[in-house]
Write a protein that holds these residues in place. Structure first.
Motif: not given
Length: 289
Positions: A192-194, A198-200, A210-213, A226-227
């Motif tokens: 799961v996105v943590t 996602h804070r990045v 423009n990463s971790n969408f 895009t990670y």
């Protein structure tokens, strides 16, 4: 029975996750707040109420109602597959999650859509309420896109309800200003996105914005390149937000709603370039114009 109580199910899940995250943020905050919580929360939650009222007025049945109608008509690609009902639910949830990920990328790629979406990024702090502040026009466009995917796919109503609850819950979770042990985070971000992942995405550097969408499933960013694992300035040293709307007054509800129609887009839409370095925002160039 569950579907007939859809508003109560969603409201109960929302309230439970919100309260849990708010308590976690008090007990173990990851970062110091830069702006008073009371001021931000009043306005961010005001957006939530406004969004909910508009959606219910314009789309009384919402996503679940669309899925129920599709089921009665027998529409959708899933109806062509000879698979168990439980597998249809799994497929629908995964496809809907990918659709929301792709939509998110699209809102970063098209300057006109970025104008709507940047209200979400213009928060000067990062906490559970950030995961709820989206411009009403973006919410309506997202509803149209989601309804189109539901019709095309023939997503079961139960799958849509589960997805809506998951999306809302994970958005609050991964926007949480909460401390998560590194060992646990490294395992969780494969599932799961943590918040650390996602804070990045809320860094003021365009190449990090423009990463971790992802909101829910973390796989799409890894698959499509895009990670980004960590912010360059670290989680406690990073600047949250974008280089426009950095005045705390811009956190006021009325000013948030006006943001799509004010100021330049500059370097944030994907593939845009700033004057000097495409990865470093230009504070002077993005002042109100």
């Amino acid at each position: 029975m569950l579907l007939s109580q859809e508003p109560m199910v969603r409201m109960g899940a929302f309230a439970g996750v919100f309260l849990a995250m708010a308590l976690w943020e008090i007990l173990a905050p990851r970062r110091e707040w830069q702006i008073g919580k009371g001021y931000r929360w009043l306005n961010n939650l005001g957006v939530v109420v406004l969004d909910a009222v508009i959606v219910r007025l314009l789309f009384p049945a919402a996503a679940v109602g669309t899925a129920l109608f599709v089921e009665t008509q027998g529409w959708g690609l899933l109806r062509l597959l000879d698979v168990p009902y439980w597998l249809m639910i799994v497929i629908a949830v995964v496809v809907l999650d990918f659709a929301i990920w792709a939509q998110h990328v699209f809102f970063h790629a098209v300057p006109a859509l970025w104008r709507l979406h940047r209200m979400h990024h213009a928060d000067l702090d990062f906490d559970v309420t950030t995961g709820l502040r989206f411009h009403p026009v973006e919410i309506l466009l997202s509803m149209f896109i989601k309804a189109g995917v539901i019709v095309m796919l023939g997503a079961p109503a139960l799958a849509v309800l589960l997805f809506e609850v998951l999306l809302n819950a994970t958005s609050m979770f991964n926007h949480g200003n909460v401390r998560l042990p590194g060992r646990i985070d490294r395992v969780l971000r494969w599932i799961v996105v943590t918040p650390e992942m996602h804070r990045v995405h809320h860094s003021w550097y365009p190449n990090e914005t423009n990463s971790n969408f992802g909101f829910n499933l973390p796989w799409w960013d890894r698959i499509f390149g895009t990670y980004r694992a960590q912010p360059r300035d670290g989680h406690t040293g990073m600047t949250i937000g974008i280089n426009l709307f950095r005045d705390p007054r811009d956190l006021r509800l009325d000013r948030m709603l006006w943001q799509p129609f004010h100021g330049p887009t500059h370097s944030y839409p994907i593939n845009a370039r700033s004057r000097d370095d495409k990865s470093i925002p230009d504070r002077e160039a993005d002042r109100d114009l």
